[in-house]
Design a protein around this motif. Sequence first.
Motif, short mmCIF file in Angstrom:
data_model
loop_
_atom_site.label_atom_id
_atom_site.label_comp_id
_atom_site.label_asym_id
_atom_site.label_seq_id
_atom_site.Cartn_x
_atom_site.Cartn_y
_atom_site.Cartn_z
N LEU A 452 128.87 -34.45 87.71
CA LEU A 452 128.82 -33.11 88.24
C LEU A 452 129.42 -31.91 87.53
CD1 LEU A 452 130.40 -34.67 91.93
CD2 LEU A 452 127.95 -33.74 91.41
N ASP A 457 129.30 -27.42 87.36
CA ASP A 457 130.45 -26.37 87.25
C ASP A 457 130.09 -25.16 86.57
OD1 ASP A 457 132.73 -25.21 86.10
OD2 ASP A 457 133.76 -27.24 85.72
N ASN A 470 129.84 -21.79 92.38
CA ASN A 470 130.50 -21.81 93.64
C ASN A 470 131.95 -22.37 93.37
OD1 ASN A 470 131.43 -23.12 95.78
ND2 ASN A 470 129.59 -23.57 96.52
N LYS A 472 134.23 -23.29 95.01
CA LYS A 472 135.02 -24.34 95.84
C LYS A 472 134.61 -25.61 95.06
CE LYS A 472 135.31 -26.42 100.13
NZ LYS A 472 134.53 -26.86 101.49
N VAL A 473 133.36 -25.53 94.51
CA VAL A 473 132.75 -26.76 93.66
C VAL A 473 133.60 -26.91 92.50
CG1 VAL A 473 130.65 -27.67 92.43
CG2 VAL A 473 130.62 -26.81 94.85
N SER A 493 133.80 -36.13 95.47
CA SER A 493 132.37 -36.21 95.04
C SER A 493 131.52 -36.18 96.06
CB SER A 493 132.39 -37.42 94.24
OG SER A 493 130.87 -37.66 94.31
N ILE A 496 131.44 -32.49 97.36
CA ILE A 496 130.56 -31.63 96.44
C ILE A 496 128.98 -31.90 96.64
CG2 ILE A 496 130.03 -30.99 93.99
CD1 ILE A 496 132.69 -31.84 93.35
N ILE A 499 127.66 -29.77 99.57
CA ILE A 499 127.69 -28.62 99.12
C ILE A 499 126.38 -28.25 98.52
CG2 ILE A 499 128.68 -26.58 98.18
CD1 ILE A 499 131.42 -27.88 98.53
N VAL A 500 126.32 -29.04 97.32
CA VAL A 500 125.42 -28.74 96.62
C VAL A 500 123.81 -29.17 97.18
CG1 VAL A 500 124.21 -29.56 94.48
CG2 VAL A 500 126.42 -29.12 94.40
#
Lengths: 541, 272, 338
Positions: A452, A457, A470, A472-473, A493, A496, A499-500
């Motif tokens: 990730l 990132d 993002n 938050k991520v 994880s 994330i 969200i993704v």
Amino acid sequence: MNLDRRSFLKVTGGAAALLAAGPAVVRPRPSEAQDPNTLVAAWDSDIDTLDPSAFKSNGGYVTIANICDGPIGWKVRPIEGRPGFFRSRPGEFDGMLAESWKEEDDGATLVFRVRRGVKFPSGRPVTAHSFKYSFDRGLQSPGYMKLIIPRLIQVTDPAQFEVRDDSTFAIKMKAYGPMALDTVALSNNAILDADEVKAHASTDDPWAAEWLKRNPAGVGPYRLVKNEPGVEIVLEATPNYWRPKPPFERIVLKLVPNEADRVLLLKRKAIQLVSGRPGLSPKNVKSLEGEPGLKILQVPDTTCHYLGMNQKKAPFDNLSVRRAVNYAIPIQAILPNVLYGYGAQMKSPVPSLTPSHLGDYSPYRHDIARAKALMTEAAVKTPIPVDLAIRVGWPTHEQAAVWIQRELEQIGFKVNIVKESDATFRQVAIKGDHALSIESWQSWINDPFYHLSFLFDSRQKFTNLSFYVNEKVDKLIDDNMHEPNVAKRNAASQEIQKIVIDDAVWGLLWYDNWVRVMTADLSGLEKRWDTFERYYSVRRA
Amino acid sequence: MRRNTLSLLALGAILTIIGLALAAPLVAPYDPDAPQAEETLQAPGWRHWLGTDIYGRDQLSRIVWAARVDLLVALAATAMALTTGCVLGALAGYRGGLVDQVVMRLVDTIMAFPAFILAMGITAAAGNATANVVVAIAITHVPIYTRLIRSEMLRVREMEYAEAARTVGNRQRRIIFFHLLPNCFPPVIVQATLAMGFAILTVAALSFIGLGIQPPQSEWGAMAAEGASYIVSGEWWIFLFPGLAIMVTVLAFNLVGDSLRDLLDPRMRGVA
Amino acid sequence: MGLGRYVATRVLLVLPTLFGVTLITFALTYLLPGNPALVKAGPLATPEHIREMERQMGLDRPVPVQYWRYLSGVLRGDFGESATTGRPVLQDFLQRVPATLELTLASMLIAIAVGIPLGVVAAVRRDGPVDHASRLLGVGGVAMPTFWTGLLAVYLFFYHLGVAPPPLGRLSPGVMAPTALTGLYAVDALLTGNARALGSALHQLMLPSLTLGFSVMAPVTRMVRATMLEILESDYIKAAWAAGLPRRTIVYGDALRNCLIPVITLVGVVFGFLMAGNVVVEIVFAWPGIGNYAVTSLLTKDAAPIQGFVLFVAVVYVLINLTVDLVYGVVDPRIRLR
């Protein structure tokens, strides 16, 4: 000459008939008697450098993995249902040049016990000093390890690599690292003959990078006896190796750039194995199913293939458009017609073999009506002209692109497929000039946060090629990268991943299977996380 | 005579191919670019005369549509080379002196590269958009025309009627383009016909090494190159038919070019 | 123009051409998309690392400076370093040139050995079956894409019939290369009396050189036929007929000898075709020559080998054409007037 010509004409005359008869007349003949101690494999890569810590071509990595042992390696276990084949499991390791290891300071320090009595080809012994030199070099010389070591095991100062005595080496990390042993197991950490390397260093080139490009300086089950670029690489069993002699004494890796040739060679048993990045496209592997005298080994793998949508570029800055694209991907056509079963649908950007994989969350499936509705919702002006970039020499990407193109045109895109060479593709991608592209990624370390952090990132400008931002991520990644609590880490994880997937960052395509086709008498192949073959265990059944 | 029959056959073939290319939307039984999941890899048969490819696209339709691309690329490249070559050659031949020197050194430099190698380099450098492929092929063909026209020009210039035109007081440009150039045409037309075939082959070879026309636009060379990986698995039709299309077309252009040479310019007979 | 003057002019004319060649070679790779520093720095390199690479490779300098560096390097025999093999281009080249040379020579031999007799027979028996057949065969050979013929040949002769060896380069697996004298395996094996290597080398050469030779036979046949026809109709041959000399003497003596002179010019043309064909054929047959090297480099955007390849081919081509011109100028004084 005359005779030659006549027979040539005769045979050419028969060409159409033979072609028409197709596989019916295919009769594989046994090739010339092979030396039972030699394994001949075909692939398509040269060695660009033998420097362990550098980025390398596939040929470079595989060679290093076979001629230079590291401290530890990924342990392999038998694959269920495939007797004679093995694969690595998460979190399991074998001692190599380190015969054992233990944790200290709640896991913040790793202590390795150097295997006694192992000698480099120069005759010098492998000691804790060799370990230190190799890790020092990785941390400080340009290349892959220089990036990886600080990030994954929080070592920034060479003093953190410590020689306690001749056979004890310690790595003092800032704190416990969930990825520490995986990082040490990377083939890039090959242990080098320090004196040998130092002898070739200079003030301009303190780590002897130039010399190491062409000269191996470690010890492994094999040694490189011939490297003729464009022709072949020959490996021979190392005398007095610390393990018993490998079953195959010689490994010949033939460079065969044309895939059709590789298939023919295999069918005629002129080679025993096709190796390489994929080596054979799924279509050709499929055609070899049931071929007498051949067998196919396939195991699910962690390689991700996805449709990259550049969020800095309209219309992919629009969430509805990205979701629409995900509903337009004809995955049900791609799986059978591009992958022929040698792959699986991607349900989450974190591969199914990786801990914390979230397989039942993604709502996306092929649904053109839904996609059209989303495009209407997005209120973008159609038709939208867009280039879909793919790499030359990646047949599955090219094929998937054709299937995707058609569907995207149904929801208002006008897609132009652009083929670029590897280097061009990467350069354009990094500059952020691809709007739509088919990308692939494989994480050598099978860890969700390794994966990730490279891909989502926002600070990873060179690998987050969707240019997804993002906060938050980013924060979740920072907070959990080195989190010792496995449950907490996995939960983060999964958060994330949700969200993704909600943000439709990728067009979800597929995970590849790792596939090798070989003659039926071979066994003992091992699949590790990094996908590089180790020939040590390969043998005749 | 059999030679003539053969040439007429070849001419017929060219006309047929051009006709098919022009009428592609009417003639092609299927959409050439639409993948059909249910129809993949069908062997030649009643539904698909030349079979289908891995995307289930009808090969016959693709070959017919591809004729457009191949002929267009060849024609555009040849036309471009022809015009440039004629202008350069005429100037060099008629003006002589410094102009001649400069033009000929340029031409020599281009000719220093085997044509395919240069085309390969240019397409790699400029990117393989269709227009770049056309330009690359055109550049490699310019020298032939330049040299042909120049030498014809030198020959024709000395002839009486040039002398006559000059004395009548025609302006230089008129002399070049209306009096001398038309007389140079026969060998150029022969060369252009042969060049069409050569251009098609160049595109095919570029496609094979990954530098040709972009997919999914159909082009014979790219189709054959793609089919190459499937012969071994028994799907020979994807490889065979596009190759045959290339062969027939190039063969036809070459035969017609040959005959034109015999017809228009007996002097040139047999010179490559 | 005297012979000496002719030679001097011809040689001097090569210099601007060669200069132009280096300009074009440089321009081609300069324009090549993709940043070579990026290639060298690898997939996860930091921007600083890339900038450092650019500095090392001189990519941050103005274009004329870069060209000058390139040119002076070339003159010193420094062609840069290949990113795919990590070795100097020159070293890679020296290793591969013999392979290409061997293939090229073998193909040329085939094209000439088959093409000349065919052309002669076609001319002597004009419009006979041989004439037509040779025309079709010749035109057909040029009309097929080389990769297509090559793959077809591999499929038929190796896979179906099993008469050809696997397309695995210059020697069958397990056969050691003969002691290097010329670098041409067949020749070296012959000179050192290494029968095993000779057999293997010739066997491996069979398909690629037939494929390539077949594709360039047409111009040879056509030229021989045309020249032969011209000569057979010339005054002195007519005189020979009238004098009642035997047919065999006329055709295979006088006519053939006179016809071979113009054929010299073909060497240049055929070589050009062969160089182009090499690129494709080497890939089809995994032949470890420079064409193969060039295409691999092209796809990885490895600038130095591409520059080296294009330059090498062009220079050789220029020199061969120069030699042909000079030889021709000596043999046939008329040419000097051009």
